[in-house]
Design an enzyme around this catalytic site. Structure first.
Site, short mmCIF file in Angstrom:
data_model
loop_
_atom_site.label_atom_id
_atom_site.label_comp_id
_atom_site.label_asym_id
_atom_site.label_seq_id
_atom_site.Cartn_x
_atom_site.Cartn_y
_atom_site.Cartn_z
N HIS A 124 0.86 -1.19 0.00
CA HIS A 124 0.00 0.00 0.00
C HIS A 124 0.89 1.23 0.00
O HIS A 124 1.70 1.43 0.91
CB HIS A 124 -0.92 0.02 1.22
CG HIS A 124 -1.87 1.18 1.22
ND1 HIS A 124 -3.12 1.12 0.64
CD2 HIS A 124 -1.74 2.43 1.72
CE1 HIS A 124 -3.73 2.28 0.79
NE2 HIS A 124 -2.92 3.10 1.44
N CYS A 125 0.75 2.07 -1.02
CA CYS A 125 1.60 3.25 -1.19
C CYS A 125 0.82 4.50 -0.83
O CYS A 125 -0.14 4.86 -1.53
CB CYS A 125 2.11 3.33 -2.62
SG CYS A 125 3.20 4.74 -2.92
N PRO A 126 1.20 5.22 0.22
CA PRO A 126 0.47 6.44 0.57
C PRO A 126 0.68 7.55 -0.45
O PRO A 126 -0.17 8.44 -0.57
CB PRO A 126 1.05 6.82 1.93
CG PRO A 126 2.40 6.20 1.97
CD PRO A 126 2.29 4.93 1.17
N GLY A 129 -1.94 7.05 -2.80
CA GLY A 129 -3.24 6.84 -2.17
C GLY A 129 -3.93 5.58 -2.64
O GLY A 129 -5.16 5.52 -2.71
N ASN A 130 -3.14 4.57 -2.96
CA ASN A 130 -3.70 3.36 -3.55
C ASN A 130 -2.75 2.20 -3.28
O ASN A 130 -1.59 2.41 -2.89
CB ASN A 130 -3.88 3.55 -5.06
CG ASN A 130 -4.79 2.52 -5.69
OD1 ASN A 130 -5.36 1.67 -5.01
ND2 ASN A 130 -4.94 2.60 -7.01
#
Length: 459
Positions: A124-126, A129-130
């Protein structure tokens, strides 16, 4: 709702950072440097820089708006195709998500941030945002590579500007030139370093057709193999570097940096023939048999003694009594102490009871170290009896060299020097004061049946 708002903050901040690096350098550094006039030399700088910026924004947008791929409703593994496959019971089972209450396809995982299962989940990559998964992994890698290309070209231009100022020092730069040079270096250099290292890592994963989560899984499986918990298995998805990259970035190498749709459905993947047939993917990764609800039993007839040609008995089952006793019996008093010794008195050093509460099962394959042990921290008083459980030492099954008096004297000197507690030492001889046993100095860690002293304890 709060998570979604924070996601928008991260995405907005990323867009602002990219825009500042891409456009402030052109407006406040490059344009004044070339006299604010269009020229061929100026276009040689602006065209590649803006092309890189365009590709960065394009791939970033695709990363944000493209779903990694959710599990289709009602999906189930093709159990019928697995009937002819030899699967070790207990350590290989179809994967099931308790949160989403459905089966998980191969390489799918549950994201706690998104609260759903994604196909071929990487992480999960902030910043986008996805989650990075099956359908947007290629966009994510292209985004990283274009950031590397754009920031490298940007830094080359900034360095050339600084060298020009140093060479033509009589043409003093304006305050705006100096400030924006400093700001661009301060923002671009960290991005170049961080994204560069991240890009190298993800290109490495793509070359091995792996993901971040699967990298952790491979490390865990390697540990289980090394400890003899499971047999040796191969990672099933590595089908060769060229094919691995094609599966992520597309079939045409000349278009690997151009955005394109991912091929496939994310529910099944090609498998390396050396790792097994196509059903192998449904059982990766293998599970630790000692952590299953019903671990496989320990055969009582197995003998630890070596066979001919320096081979070991394939039925040998080394155990890790310390971990099993901590999880099942946290405290043992002196009555249980004597009971355990009687329990093992009539068993030789290689025979172990079929008792899951005492030990856990592990494979006898040659992936163990000299001792099948775990570094779990210090030994507490309630665990003194663990020294009496039979343990297996490679190459010397059934034998033990008991420490002599020299070791006892030396260990006493070391205790005084390092200041060990009375809780784990002999302060005085038995009958003269506090007396607590040292597990590592006790005889009888290997229990041997004695026909002449049937009423006595095992040695």
């Amino acid at each position: 709702m709060a998570a979604r708002n924070w996601s928008r903050v991260w995405v907005g901040g990323t867009v602002i950072l990219i825009s500042f690096i891409a456009f402030s350098s052109q407006i406040f550094v490059i344009w004044p440097w070339y006299g604010r006039e269009i020229s061929l030399d100026l276009l040689k700088l602006l065209v590649p820089l803006n092309l890189a910026a365009f590709m960065i924004f394009w791939n970033y947008r695709l990363c944000v708006i493209t779903s990694p791929g959710s599990v289709p409703e009602g999906w189930r593994p093709n159990i019928g195709a697995m009937d002819g496959m030899e699967v070790k019971k207990g350590t290989h089972t179809p994967r099931y998500c308790k949160n989403c209450e459905h089966y998980k396809p191969p390489r799918a995982h549950h994201c706690r941030q998104c609260k759903t299962c994604w196909l071929k989940l990487d992480h999960h990559c902030p910043w986008i945002g996805n989650c990075v998964g099956f359908y947007n992994q290629g966009h994510f890698i292209r985004f990283l590579l274009w950031v590397d290309i754009g920031t490298t070209f940007h830094l080359i231009i900034m360095v050339r500007r600084v060298l020009y100022i140093a060479e033509y020092y009589h043409q003093e730069p304006t305050l705006a030139d100096v400030l924006f040079l400093v700001f661009n270096f301060a923002t671009c250099v960290p991005v170049w370093l961080c994204v560069g290292m991240f890009s190298i890592y993800h290109v490495y994963l793509a070359c091995g057709n792996s993901t971040t989560i699967e990298g952790w899984e491979k490390d865990k499986v390697a540990t289980l193999i090394r400890r003899g918990k499971i047999k040796e298995v191969k990672y099933p998805y590595n089908i060769g570097i060229y094919k691995n990259i094609k599966s992520v970035l597309g079939p045409n190498p000349f278009l690997w940096l151009w955005p394109q749709k991912m091929q496939g459905d994310g529910l099944s993947f090609p498998v390396n023939p050396s790792a097994g047939d196509h059903t192998t993917q449904y059982f990766w990764p293998p599970q630790d048999p000692s952590r299953l609800p019903n671990p496989p039993p320990i055969p009582a007839h197995a003998s630890p003694f070596v066979y001919g040609n320096n081979g070991f008995n394939p039925n040998l089952q080394p155990t890790n009594s310390l971990r099993a006793r901590r999880s099942s019996t946290p405290h043992i008093d002196e009555d249980e102490h004597s009971h355990e010794r009687d329990q093992y008195r009539h068993y030789s050093s290689g025979e172990e009871r079929d008792n899951d509460s005492i030990s856990t099962s592990s494979s006898p394959k040659p992936y163990l170290s000299d001792y099948d042990h775990y570094d779990e921290g210090p030994m507490y008083p309630g665990e003194r009896m663990t020294a009496l459980i039979p343990r297996v030492r490679r190459g010397s099954e059934g034998w033990e060299v008991a420490p002599g008096g020299g070791w006892n004297a030396y260990s006493g000197m070391m205790d005084e020097e390092v200041g060990w507690d009375d809780e784990v030492g002999y302060d005085e001889a038995p009958g003269e004061g506090p007396y607590v046993e040292r597990p590592w100095e006790m005889r009888g860690r290997y229990n041997v049946y004695d026909t002449e002293e049937e009423s006595g304890y095992a040695h």
